[in-house]
Design an enzyme around this catalytic site. Structure first.
Site, mmCIF file in Angstrom:
data_model
loop_
_atom_site.group_PDB
_atom_site.id
_atom_site.type_symbol
_atom_site.label_atom_id
_atom_site.label_comp_id
_atom_site.label_asym_id
_atom_site.label_seq_id
_atom_site.Cartn_x
_atom_site.Cartn_y
_atom_site.Cartn_z
ATOM 1 N N HIS A 297 0.836 -1.200 0.000
ATOM 2 C CA HIS A 297 0.000 0.000 0.000
ATOM 3 C C HIS A 297 0.871 1.250 0.000
ATOM 4 C CE1 HIS A 297 -3.225 2.684 0.452
ATOM 5 N NE2 HIS A 297 -3.619 2.431 1.684
ATOM 6 N N HIS A 336 -1.592 -0.194 -11.247
ATOM 7 C CA HIS A 336 -2.415 0.219 -10.111
ATOM 8 C C HIS A 336 -3.647 -0.666 -10.064
ATOM 9 C CE1 HIS A 336 -4.844 2.811 -7.466
ATOM 10 N NE2 HIS A 336 -3.708 3.342 -7.092
ATOM 11 N N ASP A 392 3.478 6.836 -7.280
ATOM 12 C CA ASP A 392 4.671 6.511 -6.501
ATOM 13 C C ASP A 392 5.951 6.584 -7.329
ATOM 14 O OD1 ASP A 392 3.269 5.770 -4.030
ATOM 15 O OD2 ASP A 392 2.493 4.123 -5.214
#
Length: 489
Positions: A297, A336, A392
């Site tokens: 996560h 994702h 990210d």
């Protein structure tokens, strides 16, 4: 002859026939969803092929490991279209908010549904920054951690500890309807806890950073905005009139805004799971922080930096991608669970990265990151699997350029995500039908009923599955301790 199926009572419905019994039900479709409880009507008497544990008399259950296609709440906070790469806060495109809004203004939007007026925002900002101070005993709690403790462990414990200093915020002590009654008093108590948690999040987050450096904790300043206050708490030593670099403060504010919410992700679900028991919001935020701590996560941006470091230079990118295809290594920062195209936040962050590097200097990993990015998005292997850069991929490069250690990256994710957690918690507390405890069902596939056997009569099973017996764990005690124990046997 086959059984006749009755015509649907509405076009917005699903006709389901249980081939075991021939029973047919009409299931209403609303907002492109169906109620799972409707399948309870497909019950039957237990037959020879049915296990007692299947509970067929209670109807059919919906089995969905990992919540791959299960909606558990109606929400009007955040909308994501993963196929089109769309992210909106309360209807506002994330691109517009990142360009024109601020983190704290968007926090108000997520919590209350509308962008604030000047007077509303002034009050909101004042309340949040007023609550940046923490009790001195909280400083002692955080100070008791080892200098090398993981910052997310400290942050999780800090949020849990904060609840002990606000007993009036705990429904177990102040009444079960403390937040859910909808009265003016209930709303005031709720908002006070939101102000407290948002304000103290940056303080305990900075404390988790400074403890490893052996630096004293800073008292919150006055006259700075939310992200400037956070940077002050992180970095101020003894400089007079210290104020963070405006480019860095703005970049961090954009990153905070982008991370503020992302619908019902793992940590938000943890927040609501705990909140549904009417635990206090500090405990629920601690649980959500623990969920974010997991590498599946919140730890992805840290993994990106480790991956880029391992690749080393742009010329090593092709060989690394070949290893990815062979499943020898992992491609971090791509793909994702929701987005099946480019993450809309990644484009904004890439632009922000260039602005940061103009101040901090170019991150030496940037060339490798760009080479990997360009190679992956033009490679049919990754394109066919719809693996595109996510938020990210670029954020870790910015955090590293700003001098943050990789294990602190998730804290920089958690602090802004507190807003989203609280927005979903507030919505849960105020839903029309009251708060129902979240209690998922399971499919029991274990042993049926069996009789107890005395310990003297039990025998070890040959070739037993290693998961069915305790592991032998090595201990670090001195050999003298074991010799002393053996002498007593």
């Amino acid at each position: 002859m086959g059984r006749s199926v009755p015509p649907p009572t509405s076009q917005n419905s699903l006709t389901v026939t249980d081939n075991r019994t021939g029973k047919t039900i009409q299931v209403p479709i609303e907002n492109n969803s169906i109620p799972a409880t409707a399948f309870k009507k497909l019950n039957k008497k237990r037959g020879d092929g049915d296990s007692a544990q299947d509970e067929v008399e209670a109807g059919v259950r919906v089995y969905d490991p990992g919540f791959m296609n299960t909606a558990v709440i109606q929400s009007n906070i955040t909308f994501i279209d993963g196929e089109a790469g769309i992210l909106r806060y309360r209807g506002y495109p994330i691109e517009q908010l990142a360009e024109q809004s601020t983190f704290l203004e968007s926090a108000f939007l997520l919590l209350y549904g509308e962008l604030p007026t000047q007077q509303q925002f002034k009050l909101f900002e004042q309340e949040v920054l007023h609550h940046t101070y923490v009790h001195r005993d909280v400083e002692q709690i955080v100070g008791a951690f080892r200098y090398d403790a993981h910052p997310m462990s400290i942050l999780t414990a800090s949020f849990a500890a904060l609840g002990a200093f606000a007993p009036e915020a705990n429904p177990a002590l102040a009444g079960q309807k403390l937040y859910s009654s909808g009265t003016t008093e209930a709303l005031a108590v709720m908002d006070k806890q939101i102000f407290r948690i948002l304000g103290k999040a940056i303080t305990v987050g900075a404390m988790a950073y400074r403890i490893r450096q052996g630096r004293a904790f800073n008292a919150p300043p006055s006259g700075l905005n939310y992200t400037e206050t956070y940077l002050y708490l992180l970095d101020h030593l003894n400089e007079p009139n210290y104020k963070p670099n405006p480019v860095i403060a703005k970049a961090l504010d954009i990153l905070f805004l982008l991370h503020a919410d992302h619908e019902l992700n793992c940590s938000a679900a943890a927040m609501l799971q705990v909140g549904s028991s009417l635990a206090d919001p500090y405990s629920a935020v601690a649980a959500a922080t623990a969920a974010l701590y997991g590498p599946l996560h919140g730890g992805a941006n840290e993994a990106v930096i480790r991956m880029l470091t391992a690749i080393g230079s742009p010329e090593n990118v092709p060989a690394y991608l070949e290893k990815v295809k062979k499943k020898e290594v992992v491609l971090s920062g791509f793909g994702h669970r929701i987005y099946r195209t480019s993450d809309p936040r990644s484009k904004i962050i890439r632009k922000t990265a260039e602005e940061v590097f103009a101040v901090t200097g170019r991150n030496p990993l940037l060339d490798t990151a760009m080479a990997l990015h360009d190679a992956a998005i033009s490679d049919e292997y990754f394109v066919s699997r719809r693996l595109y850069p996510n938020v990210d991929y670029w954020s870790g490069l910015i955090y590293q350029a700003l001098g943050f250690p990789p294990d602190y990256f998730t804290v920089l994710f958690a602090i802004p995500r507190v807003v989203g957690w609280l927005a979903h918690w507030r919505q849960l507390m105020l839903q029309k039908n009251g708060v129902k405890i979240w209690r998922p069902r399971q499919l029991y596939v274990g042993e049926g009923e069996r009789d107890y056997v005395e310990i003297e009569k039990r025998e070890e099973k040959p070739n037993a599955d290693p998961t069915t017996v305790p592991s032998k764990v090595p201990h670090l005690h001195s050999k003298r301790v074991f010799l002393a124990r053996d002498s007593k046997m």
